[in-house]
Design an enzyme around this catalytic site. Structure first.
Site, PDB file in Angstrom:
ATOM      1  N   HIS A 110       2.414   4.028   4.332  1.00  0.00           N
ATOM      2  CA  HIS A 110       2.391   2.912   5.279  1.00  0.00           C
ATOM      3  C   HIS A 110       3.720   2.174   5.339  1.00  0.00           C
ATOM      4  CE1 HIS A 110       1.230   0.400   1.668  1.00  0.00           C
ATOM      5  NE2 HIS A 110       2.012  -0.463   2.289  1.00  0.00           N
ATOM      6  N   ASP A 127      -1.895   7.836   1.347  1.00  0.00           N
ATOM      7  CA  ASP A 127      -0.902   6.758   1.450  1.00  0.00           C
ATOM      8  C   ASP A 127       0.297   7.025   0.541  1.00  0.00           C
ATOM      9  OD1 ASP A 127       0.252   4.505   2.485  1.00  0.00           O
ATOM     10  OD2 ASP A 127      -0.802   3.099   1.177  1.00  0.00           O
ATOM     11  N   SER A 148       4.880  -2.642  -2.115  1.00  0.00           N
ATOM     12  CA  SER A 148       4.283  -1.342  -1.800  1.00  0.00           C
ATOM     13  C   SER A 148       5.295  -0.225  -1.993  1.00  0.00           C
ATOM     14  CB  SER A 148       3.781  -1.334  -0.353  1.00  0.00           C
ATOM     15  OG  SER A 148       2.697  -2.205  -0.186  1.00  0.00           O
ATOM     16  N   GLY A 171     -16.968  22.328   0.005  1.00  0.00           N
ATOM     17  CA  GLY A 171     -18.116  22.891   0.706  1.00  0.00           C
ATOM     18  C   GLY A 171     -19.409  22.191   0.365  1.00  0.00           C
TER      19      GLY A 171
END
Length: 452
Positions: free
Chosen positions: A94, A124, A199, A256
Site C-alpha cells: 500500500h 500487502d 508502514s 482445494g
C-alpha cells in the site's frame, strides 16, 4: 521436535534485569547496528481528474475540448527495509501501489530511484530494487516463529514524514487476525509506537534481526494507541524467494477446501477441549485436500507440529511451507487426531479461461469475460471453488459500466439461457431482443436485472 528445541534455546538466552545497572542499559548499539538499513520510501503517481463535463454530448457540441481532463501528482510516504546488499528492499504494497515513480532515501541522506520487483495487495508486501550497485547495509531476517509474547522489540520507520524514528516496546500478542482485509490475517502485535509513515518499516528483535514488517495500526484517531501490527518475517522470506525467482506474481498454495472458524459450540459438539483450529466445511473433488484424505467435519489443529489457532493461521502456515513441498497436517476427528500429508501446489487452470471482450449493442458491451477455474478465481480474489463465466474487467464508460456490472460478477443466465462458457455469452449478445433478462451472482447473492 525442532520447534521445541528453538523455544528451549530462546528461553536460555532471555532473562529479566537483575540490577539497577542492567535496567539502565541502552538500545543505542542495536539502533546503530540496524538503523542504516531502514529507508524512507517516497512514491508518486499521476492521477487524472476528469472534467464534470467529460462525455457530455451537449457540452462537447458547443464547447468542444476546451476543458480537457487534468492530471495531477499525488505522493505517499512510507518506510522500507534493505534485506539484500545489492539494494533489495521490502516494504508494504500500500506504500507503493499504482506508483509511477519510487525513490528510496537512506538514513545518511542519499536518495536513489528504485523499481518494483514484485508486489501483492493481499499480502500487502512489495519488493523493490534500488538502482545502484551498492553495497548497502542490511538487516538479516530472523525466525518469527521463535518470537514470544513479552519479547523486547524496536520499531524503526519514518512516522508522519518527520524523519527516521525509533520506538521500543514488547511483543504483546501473536497470530492476530481480522486486522486488515486480505488473504489471511496472521500478525505480530506490538505496543511499540507505530504511526502513519511507519508502514513498511522494520520490527527488530534484540539480536538485530528483522522479525516483522510494520503494516498497520489500530487507532480511531490516526495515531498510535499502543496497538500495532507487523507481517511476520517467515512470510517475508517466502515472498522474497518468489521475487528472487523472477516470478511476476506471488503464488499461493491451492488446498482445494474451504474452512470455517471453530466456535465454542462446534468445539463442544466435536469433542474438542477448546475452540481452536480450522473446521473443514467443504472439499473440492480431485483437489489436493481430497487426495490427502481430508473430509468435511474434520478440524485441522496443527501444521508440521505447530498449532493452528484459526483458518487464517492455517493459510499462513501452509503459505510459509511453500509451493512444491509437503505439509504434515494434523486433523481431529471423533476425538482422535491423525496426520495427513498435503502436497502444496499452485491453483490449476482446469479449463481454459478463454477471455473475450463483448462488443455490440447489449448490456455487456465493454466487459471482458472468462471461464472460471481455481487459478482465475485466485487471481480475482474469489473463492477457488467458484464456477461459471465471470466478468474480469470492465472498460470505463462502456454500456456494461453504465448498467452497473462489476468485475467478479458471475453471469448465470441471459434471456433464460444458462451461460456455461464465455463463447456462449458472446454468441447470445449478438442477438438484438427488445428486452434483456440477466441473472448474475455477486458476492454469493443472485441478482436478476432487466434492460431495454
Amino acid at each position: 521436535m525442532t520447534t521445541g528445541a528453538v523455544v528451549a534455546q530462546a528461553d536460555t538466552q532471555k532473562a529479566l534485569p537483575q540490577s539497577r545497572t542492567e535496567m539502565q542499559l541502552s538500545f543505542a548499539p542495536l539502533v546503530k547496528q540496524t538503523a542504516n538499513a531502514v529507508v524512507n520510501v517516497y512514491a508518486e503517481k499521476t492521477v487524472e481528474r476528469r472534467s464534470p463535463f467529460a462525455d457530455d454530448p451537449f457540452f462537447e457540441q458547443f464547447f468542444g475540448q476546451q476543458m480537457p481532463n487534468r492530471s495531477e501528482k499525488q505522493s505517499s510516504l512510507g518506510s522500507g527495509v534493505i534485506v539484500g546488499k545489492n539494494g533489495i528492499v521490502v516494504t508494504n504494497n500500500h506504500v507503493i501501489a499504482d506508483a509511477d515513480d519510487i525513490k528510496v532515501a537512506l538514513a545518511d541522506g542519499r536518495e536513489f530511484a528504485s523499481t518494483i520487483v514484485l508486489k501483492d495487495d493481499r499480502l500487502d508486501l512489495a519488493v523493490l530494487k534500488i538502482k545502484s550497485d551498492g553495497p548497502f547495509e542490511t538487516i538479516p531476517l530472523g525466525d518469527s516463529d521463535a518470537v514470544e509474547v513479552g519479547d523486547l522489540v524496536l520499531a524503526i520507520g519514518n512516522p508522519f514524514g518527520v524523519g527516521q524514528t525509533v520506538t521500543s516496546g514488547i511483543v504483546s500478542a501473536l497470530a492476530r487476525n481480522q486486522v486488515v482485509s486480505g488473504d489471511f490475517g496472521f500478525f505480530i502485535q506490538t505496543d511499540a509506537a507505530i504511526n502513519p509513515g511507519n508502514s513498511g518499516g522494520g520490527l527488530i528483535d534484540m539480536n538485530g534481526q528483522l522479525i516483522g514488517i510494520n503494516t498497520a495500526i489500530f487507532s480511531r484517531g490516526g495515531g498510535s494507541n499502543g496497538v500495532g501490527f507487523a507481517i511476520p518475517a517467515n512470510l517475508v522470506k517466502v515472498f522474497l524467494a518468489s521475487a528472487e525467482g523472477g516470478n511476476g506474481s506471488f503464488t499461493r498454495p491451492f488446498i482445494g477446501a474451504s474452512f470455517e472458524p471453530v466456535t465454542s459450540e462446534v468445539a463442544e459438539a466435536l469433542g474438542l477441549d477448546r475452540a481452536r483450529g480450522a473446521l473443514v466445511s467443504s472439499v473440492i473433488e480431485g483437489g489436493p485436500a481430497e487426495k490427502a484424505g481430508m473430509k468435511p467435519g474434520q478440524v485441522i489443529v496443527a501444521v508440521n507440529g505447530i498449532p493452528v489457532e484459526h483458518p487464517d493461521a492455517l493459510g499462513y502456515r501452509l503459505t510459509t511451507v511453500g509451493i512444491g513441498h509437503e505439509a504434515k497436517v494434523t486433523v481431529s476427528e471423533g476425538g482422535k487426531t491423525r496426520d495427513l500429508s498435503l502436497t502444496l501446489s499452485g491453483a490449476p487452470e482446469t479449463s481454459p479461461r478463454d477471455e473475450r471482450l463483448i462488443e455490440g449493442r447489449n448490456p455487456f458491451a465493454g466487459a471482458v469475460v472468462g471461464n472460471l477455474s481455481p487459478r482465475l478465481a485466485d487471481e480475482l480474489h474469489m473463492p477457488t471453488s467458484s464456477q461459471g463465466v465471470v466478468i474480469t474487467q470492465i472498460n470505463r464508460g462502456s454500456p456494461a459500466a453504465r448498467v452497473g456490472f462489476q468485475p467478479k460478477d458471475i453471469v448465470i443466465a441471459v434471456n433464460g439461457t444458462p451461460i456455461d462458457k464465455s463463447a456462449t455469452l458472446e454468441a447470445i449478445t449478438q442477438d438484438d431482443p427488445s428486452l434483456w433478462r440477466v441473472e448474475i451472482e455477486r458476492d454469493g447473492q443472485r441478482i436478476r436485472q432487466f434492460f431495454r
